[in-house]
Design a protein around this motif. Sequence first.
Motif, PDB file in Angstrom:
ATOM      1  N   GLU A  95       1.419  21.350  56.495  1.00 12.95           N
ATOM      2  CA  GLU A  95       2.238  22.034  57.246  1.00 12.95           C
ATOM      3  C   GLU A  95       3.130  22.770  56.288  1.00 12.95           C
ATOM      4  OE1 GLU A  95       6.142  21.359  60.112  1.00 12.95           O
ATOM      5  OE2 GLU A  95       4.767  19.703  59.808  1.00 12.95           O
ATOM      6  N   TYR A  96       3.350  24.141  56.499  1.00 10.57           N
ATOM      7  CA  TYR A  96       3.884  25.221  55.861  1.00 10.57           C
ATOM      8  C   TYR A  96       4.265  26.289  56.472  1.00 10.57           C
ATOM      9  CZ  TYR A  96       5.118  28.404  51.839  1.00 10.57           C
ATOM     10  OH  TYR A  96       5.457  28.967  50.850  1.00 10.57           O
ATOM     11  N   HIS A  97       5.574  26.645  56.396  1.00  7.62           N
ATOM     12  CA  HIS A  97       6.132  27.854  57.339  1.00  7.62           C
ATOM     13  C   HIS A  97       7.362  28.106  56.790  1.00  7.62           C
ATOM     14  CE1 HIS A  97       8.445  24.644  59.312  1.00  7.62           C
ATOM     15  NE2 HIS A  97       7.228  24.046  59.358  1.00  7.62           N
ATOM     16  N   VAL A  98       7.997  29.107  57.270  1.00  3.91           N
ATOM     17  CA  VAL A  98       9.673  29.485  56.937  1.00  3.91           C
ATOM     18  C   VAL A  98      10.115  28.274  57.170  1.00  3.91           C
ATOM     19  CG1 VAL A  98      11.338  30.996  57.406  1.00  3.91           C
ATOM     20  CG2 VAL A  98       9.145  32.127  57.145  1.00  3.91           C
ATOM     21  N   GLY A  99      10.978  28.004  56.189  1.00  9.62           N
ATOM     22  CA  GLY A  99      11.907  26.748  56.618  1.00  9.62           C
ATOM     23  C   GLY A  99      11.197  25.260  56.186  1.00  9.62           C
ATOM     24  N   SER A 100      10.117  25.249  55.921  1.00 11.42           N
ATOM     25  CA  SER A 100       9.498  23.904  55.490  1.00 11.42           C
ATOM     26  C   SER A 100       9.894  23.539  54.083  1.00 11.42           C
ATOM     27  CB  SER A 100       7.995  23.986  55.707  1.00 11.42           C
ATOM     28  OG  SER A 100       7.281  24.782  54.960  1.00 11.42           O
ATOM     29  N   GLY A 101       9.639  24.538  53.238  1.00  5.05           N
ATOM     30  CA  GLY A 101       9.445  24.322  51.853  1.00  5.05           C
ATOM     31  C   GLY A 101       8.384  23.569  51.481  1.00  5.05           C
ATOM     32  N   ASP A 102       8.184  22.878  50.473  1.00  3.58           N
ATOM     33  CA  ASP A 102       7.033  22.084  49.923  1.00  3.58           C
ATOM     34  C   ASP A 102       7.236  20.804  50.506  1.00  3.58           C
ATOM     35  OD1 ASP A 102       4.867  21.051  48.780  1.00  3.58           O
ATOM     36  OD2 ASP A 102       5.501  21.247  46.626  1.00  3.58           O
ATOM     37  N   VAL A 103       7.042  20.423  51.708  1.00  2.00           N
ATOM     38  CA  VAL A 103       7.373  19.230  52.567  1.00  2.00           C
ATOM     39  C   VAL A 103       6.757  18.001  51.745  1.00  2.00           C
ATOM     40  CG1 VAL A 103       5.567  19.349  54.208  1.00  2.00           C
ATOM     41  CG2 VAL A 103       7.776  18.031  54.651  1.00  2.00           C
ATOM     42  N   ASP A 104       5.729  18.146  51.157  1.00  2.00           N
ATOM     43  CA  ASP A 104       4.902  17.067  50.885  1.00  2.00           C
ATOM     44  C   ASP A 104       4.740  17.144  49.193  1.00  2.00           C
ATOM     45  OD1 ASP A 104       4.425  15.426  53.176  1.00  2.00           O
ATOM     46  OD2 ASP A 104       2.805  17.042  53.618  1.00  2.00           O
ATOM     47  N   ALA A 105       5.470  17.962  48.591  1.00  2.00           N
ATOM     48  CA  ALA A 105       5.471  18.106  47.070  1.00  2.00           C
ATOM     49  C   ALA A 105       4.172  18.067  46.580  1.00  2.00           C
ATOM     50  CB  ALA A 105       6.267  16.831  46.491  1.00  2.00           C
ATOM     51  N   VAL A 106       3.159  19.097  47.313  1.00  2.00           N
ATOM     52  CA  VAL A 106       1.825  19.010  46.834  1.00  2.00           C
ATOM     53  C   VAL A 106       1.291  20.398  46.418  1.00  2.00           C
ATOM     54  CG1 VAL A 106       0.745  19.649  49.137  1.00  2.00           C
ATOM     55  CG2 VAL A 106      -0.522  18.232  47.700  1.00  2.00           C
TER      56      VAL A 106
ATOM     57  N   GLN B 243      14.255  31.103  51.045  1.00  2.00           N
ATOM     58  CA  GLN B 243      15.333  30.275  50.844  1.00  2.00           C
ATOM     59  C   GLN B 243      15.869  29.485  52.299  1.00  2.00           C
ATOM     60  OE1 GLN B 243      18.414  33.115  49.489  1.00  2.00           O
ATOM     61  NE2 GLN B 243      17.659  32.825  47.677  1.00  2.00           N
ATOM     62  N   ALA B 244      15.097  29.772  53.329  1.00  2.00           N
ATOM     63  CA  ALA B 244      15.352  29.368  54.554  1.00  2.00           C
ATOM     64  C   ALA B 244      15.204  27.481  54.518  1.00  2.00           C
ATOM     65  CB  ALA B 244      14.644  29.736  55.729  1.00  2.00           C
ATOM     66  N   PHE B 245      15.845  26.889  55.363  1.00  2.00           N
ATOM     67  CA  PHE B 245      15.512  25.317  55.151  1.00  2.00           C
ATOM     68  C   PHE B 245      15.505  24.829  56.814  1.00  2.00           C
ATOM     69  CE2 PHE B 245      20.078  25.997  55.118  1.00  2.00           C
ATOM     70  CZ  PHE B 245      20.456  25.167  55.970  1.00  2.00           C
ATOM     71  N   LYS B 246      15.356  25.986  57.354  1.00  2.00           N
ATOM     72  CA  LYS B 246      15.217  25.516  59.048  1.00  2.00           C
ATOM     73  C   LYS B 246      14.158  26.767  59.553  1.00  2.00           C
ATOM     74  CE  LYS B 246      19.649  23.211  59.975  1.00  2.00           C
ATOM     75  NZ  LYS B 246      20.707  23.303  61.023  1.00  2.00           N
TER      76      LYS B 246
END
Length: 367
Positions: free
Chosen positions: A242-253, A353-356
């Motif tokens: 999963e990757y999109h504006v607001g997601s960041g590197d959700v799984d640190a991968v 820089q978005a987090f949502k």
Amino acid sequence: MSMWKNSNKCIVVSTLLLFGILGLVQWFSRSSIQKWPKNDRTKTDQGDDDADSNAHTHVSSVSSPILIPTIPIGVDIFGNVVNKPVVGAGTWQYNDTIAYESVCKAFLAGYTMVDTAWGYHNQKGVGLAIQDCWKRPRNELFVMTKIPGGLTRDETWAYHNENLKDLNLRFVDHLMTHYPADWQATPERASRERRQEQWKALQEIYESSQARSIGVSHYCPQHLDDVLQVSDICTPSINQVEYHVGSGDVDAVIAKCRQHNITFMSFSPLCGPCEYEAKDSLISGELVTDIAKQYNVTGSQVALRFIVQQALLSQDNFIGGVIPKSNNLEHLVSNRNLFDFSLSKEDMQRLFQAFKPAAEAGDCEVP
């Protein structure tokens, strides 16, 4: 043989034949799937979000004059470079009938890639759409599919063979395991040993030429380490996360994928399954629509271009593009028309820089 990736982007630009507006379609059924009307078709050899119509531009012609660019993700068993389009048509949550309609419309809109999976239970519809609606040679179409995670060697082959039968294809362009375990993460199917057994089976399928490239989905760094330990034929060419504006590197991968030359590919580029406030929507939210005004495009095009631009401008072809979905022709055209504008560095930074809307973590908890 180890996987190889070309550092130069393979971007093909030529003029597509422009189709007229899609008229009234008369459907008839075959094997419970509504068929696209025959039009002297030529047979082949054989995310991901539906957006509100008000958020998309009017369609004056069906296909864009710009072909969808591709990036190299490796080589097949014969040493031929495998090029993957940076925009493909998703089919998640569609049944056979809707998948058939959607994929036929996607081909009409100029898509050259379709994404499906055993777990979507729509591969018969996708396969029939390829048979009926794909008008070009098979080698110009990229078909990506998945099998469940946590399988034994024999189960891996069985699910793969079922995929090919349902799709009515002799090979797929990319085959991946859908998860680092089964969805319930049951003990016997959620372990390093099972991931390694399944990866070895995928390598056998790759060597058989029934999959031109192989990869994984939802894998965290520790899961990648498991398969890398037994990647004696090839390493994963893609990890879909999963990757999109607001997601960041959700799984640190992301860094792990870059380190091992694994293409990091987005699913849910418009955050379809996310929960968020209306102002944070990646289709009609405040950030994407504010940026969109500067380029005379839609908010969803900005969100998709954010990822596609990373794919096109990455010198090592590290980011793998997007697979939005829709069964609306206007939306399909809008979602693939991402190549006649470019986001500025300032706008890209605002989006980074978005987090949502936030992504949902949890895959790394799989043992």
